[in-house]
Design a protein around this motif. Structure first.
Motif, PDB file in Angstrom:
ATOM      1  N   GLY A  59       0.964  -1.253  -0.050  1.00  0.00           N
ATOM      2  CA  GLY A  59      -0.057  -0.024  -0.006  1.00  0.00           C
ATOM      3  C   GLY A  59       0.857   1.157  -0.070  1.00  0.00           C
ATOM      4  N   GLY A  60       0.344   2.523   0.558  1.00  0.00           N
ATOM      5  CA  GLY A  60       1.057   3.621   0.418  1.00  0.00           C
ATOM      6  C   GLY A  60       0.322   4.680   1.150  1.00  0.00           C
ATOM      7  N   VAL A  61       0.775   5.749   0.701  1.00  0.00           N
ATOM      8  CA  VAL A  61       0.116   7.087   1.146  1.00  0.00           C
ATOM      9  C   VAL A  61      -0.192   8.014   0.109  1.00  0.00           C
ATOM     10  CG1 VAL A  61       0.518   8.996   2.558  1.00  0.00           C
ATOM     11  CG2 VAL A  61       1.491   7.043   3.560  1.00  0.00           C
ATOM     12  N   MET A  62      -1.713   8.537   0.105  1.00  0.00           N
ATOM     13  CA  MET A  62      -1.974   9.415  -0.832  1.00  0.00           C
ATOM     14  C   MET A  62      -2.178  10.808  -0.341  1.00  0.00           C
ATOM     15  SD  MET A  62      -5.387   9.210  -3.295  1.00  0.00           S
ATOM     16  CE  MET A  62      -6.516   8.912  -1.897  1.00  0.00           C
ATOM     17  N   SER A  63      -1.666  11.880  -0.782  1.00  0.00           N
ATOM     18  CA  SER A  63      -1.476  13.144  -0.272  1.00  0.00           C
ATOM     19  C   SER A  63      -2.120  14.032  -1.159  1.00  0.00           C
ATOM     20  CB  SER A  63      -0.188  13.553   0.219  1.00  0.00           C
ATOM     21  OG  SER A  63       0.455  12.873   1.015  1.00  0.00           O
ATOM     22  N   VAL A  64      -3.275  14.812  -1.047  1.00  0.00           N
ATOM     23  CA  VAL A  64      -3.998  15.386  -2.167  1.00  0.00           C
ATOM     24  C   VAL A  64      -4.367  16.715  -1.398  1.00  0.00           C
ATOM     25  CG1 VAL A  64      -6.015  15.462  -3.770  1.00  0.00           C
ATOM     26  CG2 VAL A  64      -4.947  13.405  -3.158  1.00  0.00           C
ATOM     27  N   MET A  65      -4.356  17.931  -2.286  1.00  0.00           N
ATOM     28  CA  MET A  65      -4.623  19.210  -1.974  1.00  0.00           C
ATOM     29  C   MET A  65      -5.531  19.405  -2.830  1.00  0.00           C
ATOM     30  SD  MET A  65      -2.583  22.721  -1.969  1.00  0.00           S
ATOM     31  CE  MET A  65      -1.202  22.177  -0.877  1.00  0.00           C
ATOM     32  N   ARG A  66      -6.737  20.107  -2.593  1.00  0.00           N
ATOM     33  CA  ARG A  66      -7.787  20.846  -3.620  1.00  0.00           C
ATOM     34  C   ARG A  66      -7.910  21.977  -3.120  1.00  0.00           C
ATOM     35  NH1 ARG A  66      -9.217  15.357  -2.494  1.00  0.00           N
ATOM     36  NH2 ARG A  66      -9.405  13.911  -4.376  1.00  0.00           N
ATOM     37  N   GLY A  67      -8.271  23.023  -4.155  1.00  0.00           N
ATOM     38  CA  GLY A  67      -9.020  24.151  -3.998  1.00  0.00           C
ATOM     39  C   GLY A  67      -8.055  25.173  -3.280  1.00  0.00           C
ATOM     40  N   GLY A  68      -6.807  25.056  -3.635  1.00  0.00           N
ATOM     41  CA  GLY A  68      -6.011  26.333  -2.666  1.00  0.00           C
ATOM     42  C   GLY A  68      -5.941  27.557  -3.573  1.00  0.00           C
ATOM     43  N   ARG A  69      -4.704  28.169  -3.088  1.00  0.00           N
ATOM     44  CA  ARG A  69      -4.719  29.593  -3.758  1.00  0.00           C
ATOM     45  C   ARG A  69      -3.772  29.245  -5.040  1.00  0.00           C
ATOM     46  NH1 ARG A  69      -2.144  32.543   1.435  1.00  0.00           N
ATOM     47  NH2 ARG A  69      -4.068  32.621   3.035  1.00  0.00           N
ATOM     48  N   VAL A  70      -2.914  28.360  -5.009  1.00  0.00           N
ATOM     49  CA  VAL A  70      -2.133  28.075  -6.367  1.00  0.00           C
ATOM     50  C   VAL A  70      -2.224  26.796  -6.716  1.00  0.00           C
ATOM     51  CG1 VAL A  70       0.570  27.667  -7.107  1.00  0.00           C
ATOM     52  CG2 VAL A  70      -0.113  29.421  -4.888  1.00  0.00           C
ATOM     53  N   PHE A  71      -2.786  25.876  -6.067  1.00  0.00           N
ATOM     54  CA  PHE A  71      -2.899  24.457  -6.716  1.00  0.00           C
ATOM     55  C   PHE A  71      -4.674  24.304  -6.699  1.00  0.00           C
ATOM     56  CE2 PHE A  71       1.075  24.305  -4.942  1.00  0.00           C
ATOM     57  CZ  PHE A  71       2.093  23.692  -5.942  1.00  0.00           C
ATOM     58  N   GLU A  72      -4.869  24.163  -7.830  1.00  0.00           N
ATOM     59  CA  GLU A  72      -6.863  23.655  -7.731  1.00  0.00           C
ATOM     60  C   GLU A  72      -6.657  22.150  -7.572  1.00  0.00           C
ATOM     61  OE1 GLU A  72     -10.304  23.917 -11.069  1.00  0.00           O
ATOM     62  OE2 GLU A  72      -8.492  24.479 -11.609  1.00  0.00           O
ATOM     63  N   LYS A  73      -5.698  21.273  -7.893  1.00  0.00           N
ATOM     64  CA  LYS A  73      -5.414  19.905  -7.218  1.00  0.00           C
ATOM     65  C   LYS A  73      -4.169  19.567  -7.554  1.00  0.00           C
ATOM     66  CE  LYS A  73      -7.058  15.174  -8.075  1.00  0.00           C
ATOM     67  NZ  LYS A  73      -7.983  14.173  -9.001  1.00  0.00           N
ATOM     68  N   VAL A  74      -3.648  18.975  -6.475  1.00  0.00           N
ATOM     69  CA  VAL A  74      -2.187  18.435  -6.686  1.00  0.00           C
ATOM     70  C   VAL A  74      -2.421  17.183  -5.613  1.00  0.00           C
ATOM     71  CG1 VAL A  74      -1.422  19.982  -4.738  1.00  0.00           C
ATOM     72  CG2 VAL A  74       0.291  18.745  -6.276  1.00  0.00           C
ATOM     73  N   GLY A  75      -1.644  15.829  -6.151  1.00  0.00           N
ATOM     74  CA  GLY A  75      -1.475  14.708  -5.405  1.00  0.00           C
ATOM     75  C   GLY A  75      -0.046  14.503  -5.391  1.00  0.00           C
ATOM     76  N   VAL A  76       0.474  13.884  -4.417  1.00  0.00           N
ATOM     77  CA  VAL A  76       1.822  13.455  -4.009  1.00  0.00           C
ATOM     78  C   VAL A  76       1.728  11.930  -3.491  1.00  0.00           C
ATOM     79  CG1 VAL A  76       4.242  13.899  -3.386  1.00  0.00           C
ATOM     80  CG2 VAL A  76       2.526  15.749  -3.837  1.00  0.00           C
ATOM     81  N   ASN A  77       1.886  11.113  -4.316  1.00  0.00           N
ATOM     82  CA  ASN A  77       1.532   9.402  -3.688  1.00  0.00           C
ATOM     83  C   ASN A  77       2.769   8.756  -3.600  1.00  0.00           C
ATOM     84  OD1 ASN A  77      -1.174  10.429  -3.833  1.00  0.00           O
ATOM     85  ND2 ASN A  77      -1.768   8.876  -5.295  1.00  0.00           N
ATOM     86  N   ILE A  78       3.085   7.984  -2.807  1.00  0.00           N
ATOM     87  CA  ILE A  78       3.716   7.118  -2.490  1.00  0.00           C
ATOM     88  C   ILE A  78       3.363   5.668  -2.365  1.00  0.00           C
ATOM     89  CG2 ILE A  78       5.828   8.610  -1.903  1.00  0.00           C
ATOM     90  CD1 ILE A  78       5.182   7.753   1.068  1.00  0.00           C
TER      91      ILE A  78
END
Length: 292
Positions: A59-78
Protein backbone atom coordinates in the motif's frame (compact mmCIF):
# COMPACT_ATOMS: atom_id res chain seq x y z
CA UNK A 1 15.40 -17.33 2.88
CA UNK A 2 17.11 -13.97 3.27
CA UNK A 3 16.26 -11.47 0.57
CA UNK A 4 19.60 -10.25 -0.88
CA UNK A 5 17.89 -7.03 -1.96
CA UNK A 6 16.26 -6.29 1.40
CA UNK A 7 18.56 -3.35 2.12
CA UNK A 8 18.21 -1.82 -1.34
CA UNK A 9 14.43 -2.11 -1.21
CA UNK A 10 14.30 -0.43 2.20
CA UNK A 11 16.58 2.41 1.09
CA UNK A 12 14.59 3.05 -2.08
CA UNK A 13 11.27 3.04 -0.26
CA UNK A 14 12.62 5.40 2.42
CA UNK A 15 13.97 7.77 -0.24
CA UNK A 16 10.62 8.06 -2.01
CA UNK A 17 8.99 8.78 1.35
CA UNK A 18 11.49 11.52 2.21
CA UNK A 19 11.12 13.10 -1.23
CA UNK A 20 7.36 13.13 -0.75
CA UNK A 21 7.77 14.93 2.59
CA UNK A 22 10.05 17.56 1.05
CA UNK A 23 7.67 18.28 -1.84
CA UNK A 24 4.56 18.43 0.36
CA UNK A 25 6.30 20.93 2.65
CA UNK A 26 7.42 23.07 -0.30
CA UNK A 27 3.96 23.09 -1.88
CA UNK A 28 2.23 24.07 1.35
CA UNK A 29 4.79 26.86 1.75
CA UNK A 30 3.98 28.07 -1.78
CA UNK A 31 0.33 28.25 -0.75
CA UNK A 32 1.16 30.21 2.43
CA UNK A 33 3.34 32.75 0.62
CA UNK A 34 0.76 33.49 -2.10
CA UNK A 35 -0.56 36.68 -0.49
CA UNK A 36 -1.11 38.90 -3.54
CA UNK A 37 -2.72 38.27 -6.90
CA UNK A 38 -5.57 35.97 -7.98
CA UNK A 39 -7.19 33.88 -5.21
CA UNK A 40 -4.84 35.22 -2.53
CA UNK A 41 -7.83 35.98 -0.30
CA UNK A 42 -8.86 32.34 0.10
CA UNK A 43 -7.45 29.99 2.76
CA UNK A 44 -4.08 28.48 1.94
CA UNK A 45 -4.37 24.91 0.72
CA UNK A 46 -3.28 21.97 2.84
CA UNK A 47 -2.78 18.34 1.95
CA UNK A 48 -5.27 15.70 3.05
CA UNK A 49 -3.30 12.54 3.80
CA UNK A 50 -4.77 9.02 3.75
CA UNK A 51 -3.39 5.49 3.57
CA UNK A 52 -3.89 3.35 0.48
CA UNK A 53 -4.02 -0.42 0.26
CA UNK A 54 -3.42 -3.04 -2.38
CA UNK A 55 -5.52 -6.12 -1.68
CA UNK A 56 -2.80 -8.63 -2.58
CA UNK A 57 0.13 -6.90 -0.90
CA UNK A 58 1.36 -3.50 0.16
CA UNK A 59 0.00 0.00 0.00
CA UNK A 60 1.08 3.56 0.49
CA UNK A 61 0.11 7.11 1.31
CA UNK A 62 -2.02 9.43 -0.81
CA UNK A 63 -1.57 13.17 -0.22
CA UNK A 64 -3.99 15.42 -2.11
CA UNK A 65 -4.62 19.17 -1.95
CA UNK A 66 -7.74 20.63 -3.55
CA UNK A 67 -8.94 24.19 -4.03
CA UNK A 68 -5.89 26.07 -2.81
CA UNK A 69 -4.62 29.51 -3.72
CA UNK A 70 -2.03 28.20 -6.20
CA UNK A 71 -3.00 24.55 -6.70
CA UNK A 72 -6.45 23.59 -7.92
CA UNK A 73 -5.56 19.94 -7.37
CA UNK A 74 -2.23 18.31 -6.62
CA UNK A 75 -1.44 14.79 -5.51
CA UNK A 76 1.84 13.42 -4.18
CA UNK A 77 1.53 9.67 -3.69
CA UNK A 78 3.98 7.05 -2.50
CA UNK A 79 3.53 3.30 -2.51
CA UNK A 80 5.36 0.06 -1.89
CA UNK A 81 3.59 -2.98 -3.30
CA UNK A 82 4.45 -6.62 -3.83
CA UNK A 83 2.96 -9.95 -4.84
CA UNK A 84 2.84 -11.99 -8.04
CA UNK A 85 2.47 -10.67 -11.56
CA UNK A 86 -0.50 -11.81 -13.62
CA UNK A 87 0.22 -14.01 -16.66
CA UNK A 88 -0.39 -11.03 -18.94
CA UNK A 89 2.02 -8.85 -16.96
CA UNK A 90 4.58 -11.66 -16.93
CA UNK A 91 4.46 -11.93 -20.71
CA UNK A 92 4.67 -8.18 -21.24
CA UNK A 93 7.60 -7.86 -18.86
CA UNK A 94 9.46 -10.81 -20.31
CA UNK A 95 9.00 -9.44 -23.83
CA UNK A 96 9.96 -5.85 -23.03
CA UNK A 97 12.82 -6.53 -20.68
CA UNK A 98 14.07 -9.85 -22.02
CA UNK A 99 13.70 -11.60 -18.68
CA UNK A 100 13.42 -15.40 -18.82
CA UNK A 101 11.66 -17.47 -16.20
CA UNK A 102 8.93 -15.02 -15.22
CA UNK A 103 6.29 -17.78 -15.27
CA UNK A 104 8.43 -19.94 -12.98
CA UNK A 105 8.76 -17.23 -10.33
CA UNK A 106 6.37 -14.30 -10.92
CA UNK A 107 7.10 -12.42 -7.67
CA UNK A 108 7.58 -8.68 -7.84
CA UNK A 109 8.19 -5.70 -5.57
CA UNK A 110 7.78 -2.06 -6.57
CA UNK A 111 8.10 1.25 -4.77
CA UNK A 112 7.86 4.80 -5.99
CA UNK A 113 6.53 8.33 -5.85
CA UNK A 114 4.04 9.88 -8.26
CA UNK A 115 3.10 13.56 -8.48
CA UNK A 116 0.66 15.47 -10.65
CA UNK A 117 -0.19 19.16 -10.11
CA UNK A 118 -3.07 21.01 -11.79
CA UNK A 119 -2.78 24.72 -11.11
CA UNK A 120 -5.35 27.44 -10.47
CA UNK A 121 -3.71 29.99 -12.76
CA UNK A 122 -3.79 28.99 -16.47
CA UNK A 123 -0.43 30.72 -16.88
CA UNK A 124 1.16 28.31 -14.38
CA UNK A 125 1.84 24.96 -16.05
CA UNK A 126 0.61 21.62 -14.88
CA UNK A 127 3.46 19.29 -14.03
CA UNK A 128 4.13 15.59 -13.53
CA UNK A 129 6.95 13.71 -11.85
CA UNK A 130 7.50 10.13 -10.80
CA UNK A 131 10.38 7.83 -9.93
CA UNK A 132 10.25 4.16 -9.02
CA UNK A 133 12.19 0.98 -8.40
CA UNK A 134 10.94 -2.40 -9.63
CA UNK A 135 12.32 -5.77 -8.56
CA UNK A 136 11.73 -9.37 -9.58
CA UNK A 137 13.90 -12.43 -8.86
CA UNK A 138 15.06 -12.09 -12.47
CA UNK A 139 16.20 -8.49 -12.42
CA UNK A 140 15.68 -4.95 -11.10
CA UNK A 141 15.40 -1.55 -12.71
CA UNK A 142 14.49 2.07 -12.12
CA UNK A 143 12.20 4.37 -14.05
CA UNK A 144 10.53 7.74 -13.97
CA UNK A 145 10.97 11.29 -15.13
CA UNK A 146 9.42 14.72 -15.04
CA UNK A 147 7.54 16.74 -17.65
CA UNK A 148 5.89 20.14 -17.98
CA UNK A 149 2.35 20.55 -19.32
CA UNK A 150 1.43 24.21 -19.89
CA UNK A 151 -1.72 25.26 -21.71
CA UNK A 152 -0.12 28.68 -22.30
CA UNK A 153 3.58 27.94 -22.88
CA UNK A 154 6.35 30.40 -22.09
CA UNK A 155 9.70 29.76 -23.74
CA UNK A 156 11.66 30.88 -20.68
CA UNK A 157 9.73 28.46 -18.44
CA UNK A 158 10.36 25.57 -20.81
CA UNK A 159 14.05 26.43 -21.11
CA UNK A 160 14.53 26.77 -17.36
CA UNK A 161 12.73 23.51 -16.60
CA UNK A 162 14.82 21.59 -19.14
CA UNK A 163 18.08 23.23 -18.05
CA UNK A 164 17.58 22.05 -14.48
CA UNK A 165 16.79 18.51 -15.57
CA UNK A 166 19.86 18.48 -17.82
CA UNK A 167 22.14 19.71 -15.03
CA UNK A 168 21.02 16.88 -12.75
CA UNK A 169 21.34 14.27 -15.50
CA UNK A 170 24.81 15.51 -16.47
CA UNK A 171 26.10 14.73 -12.98
CA UNK A 172 25.80 11.07 -13.91
CA UNK A 173 26.25 10.77 -17.68
CA UNK A 174 26.20 13.48 -20.36
CA UNK A 175 24.33 11.07 -22.61
CA UNK A 176 21.40 10.74 -20.20
CA UNK A 177 19.64 14.04 -20.82
CA UNK A 178 19.49 13.89 -24.65
CA UNK A 179 18.51 10.22 -24.51
CA UNK A 180 15.80 10.63 -21.89
CA UNK A 181 14.52 13.90 -23.38
CA UNK A 182 14.01 12.15 -26.71
CA UNK A 183 12.28 9.28 -24.90
CA UNK A 184 9.94 11.75 -23.19
CA UNK A 185 9.13 13.40 -26.52
CA UNK A 186 8.10 9.99 -27.85
CA UNK A 187 6.39 8.72 -24.71
CA UNK A 188 4.34 11.83 -23.86
CA UNK A 189 2.79 11.98 -27.33
CA UNK A 190 -0.95 11.66 -27.93
CA UNK A 191 -1.29 9.71 -31.21
CA UNK A 192 -4.99 10.24 -31.80
CA UNK A 193 -4.54 14.02 -31.41
CA UNK A 194 -1.28 14.15 -33.35
CA UNK A 195 0.45 16.29 -30.73
CA UNK A 196 2.56 16.19 -27.59
CA UNK A 197 0.96 16.29 -24.14
CA UNK A 198 3.12 19.23 -23.12
CA UNK A 199 6.60 20.70 -23.65
CA UNK A 200 8.43 17.60 -22.54
CA UNK A 201 11.01 16.79 -19.94
CA UNK A 202 12.74 13.46 -19.39
CA UNK A 203 11.46 9.90 -19.22
CA UNK A 204 13.33 6.65 -18.58
CA UNK A 205 12.35 3.08 -17.83
CA UNK A 206 14.00 -0.34 -17.55
CA UNK A 207 17.08 1.51 -16.29
CA UNK A 208 19.58 -1.04 -14.98
CA UNK A 209 23.26 -0.61 -15.80
CA UNK A 210 24.26 -3.43 -13.44
CA UNK A 211 25.45 -0.91 -10.83
CA UNK A 212 22.55 -0.54 -8.38
CA UNK A 213 24.21 2.23 -6.38
CA UNK A 214 24.86 4.35 -9.46
CA UNK A 215 21.35 3.82 -10.82
CA UNK A 216 19.78 4.64 -7.46
CA UNK A 217 21.90 7.79 -7.18
CA UNK A 218 20.72 8.90 -10.63
CA UNK A 219 17.08 8.20 -9.76
CA UNK A 220 17.47 10.24 -6.56
CA UNK A 221 18.84 13.17 -8.58
CA UNK A 222 15.86 13.03 -10.94
CA UNK A 223 13.68 13.47 -7.86
CA UNK A 224 15.90 16.21 -6.44
CA UNK A 225 15.67 18.13 -9.72
CA UNK A 226 11.92 18.54 -9.47
CA UNK A 227 11.54 21.39 -6.99
CA UNK A 228 14.30 23.63 -8.43
CA UNK A 229 12.91 22.97 -11.92
CA UNK A 230 9.28 23.74 -11.10
CA UNK A 231 9.06 26.11 -8.14
CA UNK A 232 10.70 29.16 -9.79
CA UNK A 233 8.28 29.17 -12.70
CA UNK A 234 5.29 28.52 -10.41
CA UNK A 235 6.34 31.53 -8.33
CA UNK A 236 6.82 33.59 -11.51
CA UNK A 237 3.36 32.85 -12.97
CA UNK A 238 1.07 32.53 -9.95
CA UNK A 239 0.17 36.24 -9.81
CA UNK A 240 -0.48 36.69 -13.55
CA UNK A 241 -4.07 37.84 -14.23
CA UNK A 242 -6.07 35.50 -16.46
CA UNK A 243 -9.11 35.77 -18.72
CA UNK A 244 -12.03 33.46 -19.42
CA UNK A 245 -10.30 32.55 -22.68
CA UNK A 246 -7.20 31.53 -20.70
CA UNK A 247 -9.35 29.36 -18.43
CA UNK A 248 -11.00 27.79 -21.46
CA UNK A 249 -7.60 26.91 -22.91
CA UNK A 250 -6.60 25.37 -19.58
CA UNK A 251 -9.70 23.17 -19.38
CA UNK A 252 -9.28 22.00 -22.97
CA UNK A 253 -5.64 21.12 -22.31
CA UNK A 254 -6.71 19.15 -19.26
CA UNK A 255 -8.98 17.10 -21.51
CA UNK A 256 -5.93 16.17 -23.55
CA UNK A 257 -4.07 15.28 -20.34
CA UNK A 258 -6.92 13.03 -19.20
CA UNK A 259 -7.09 11.25 -22.56
CA UNK A 260 -3.39 10.49 -22.43
CA UNK A 261 -3.41 9.20 -18.87
CA UNK A 262 -6.38 6.90 -19.43
CA UNK A 263 -5.30 5.56 -22.81
CA UNK A 264 -1.51 5.42 -22.83
CA UNK A 265 0.14 5.95 -19.45
CA UNK A 266 1.99 2.82 -18.28
CA UNK A 267 1.69 3.68 -14.60
CA UNK A 268 -2.09 4.04 -14.78
CA UNK A 269 -2.44 0.72 -16.57
CA UNK A 270 -0.08 -1.10 -14.21
CA UNK A 271 -1.74 0.29 -11.08
CA UNK A 272 -5.25 -0.69 -12.14
CA UNK A 273 -4.21 -4.08 -13.54
CA UNK A 274 -2.39 -5.04 -10.33
CA UNK A 275 -5.21 -4.08 -7.98
CA UNK A 276 -3.86 -0.90 -6.39
CA UNK A 277 -6.26 1.62 -4.86
CA UNK A 278 -8.04 3.18 -7.87
CA UNK A 279 -8.35 6.57 -6.16
CA UNK A 280 -4.58 6.68 -5.77
CA UNK A 281 -3.96 5.46 -9.33
CA UNK A 282 -6.36 8.03 -10.80
CA UNK A 283 -5.09 10.88 -8.61
CA UNK A 284 -3.59 12.33 -11.80
CA UNK A 285 -6.98 13.18 -13.26
CA UNK A 286 -7.77 16.90 -13.39
CA UNK A 287 -10.60 18.32 -11.23
CA UNK A 288 -12.29 19.94 -14.24
CA UNK A 289 -11.77 19.52 -17.97
CA UNK A 290 -13.53 20.10 -21.29
CA UNK A 291 -13.63 18.34 -24.64
CA UNK A 292 -14.59 19.49 -28.13
Amino acid sequence: MTDPFEDQKARASAWFHSLRDEIVTAFESLEQTHITGPLADRPAGRFDVSPTRRDTGGGGVMSVMRGGRVFEKVGVNISTVYGELSPAAQSAMAARRGLPGMADDPRFWASGISLVAHMQNPHTPAVHMNTRMFWTPHGWWFGGGSDLNPCLPYDEDTAGFHATLKAHCDRHDPKYYPRFKAWADTYFYVPHRGRARGVGGIFFDDHSTGDWEADFAFTQDVGRAFLPAFLPLAERRRTTPWSEADRGAQLAHRGLYAEYNLLYDRGTKFGLETGHDPDAVLMSMPPLATWP
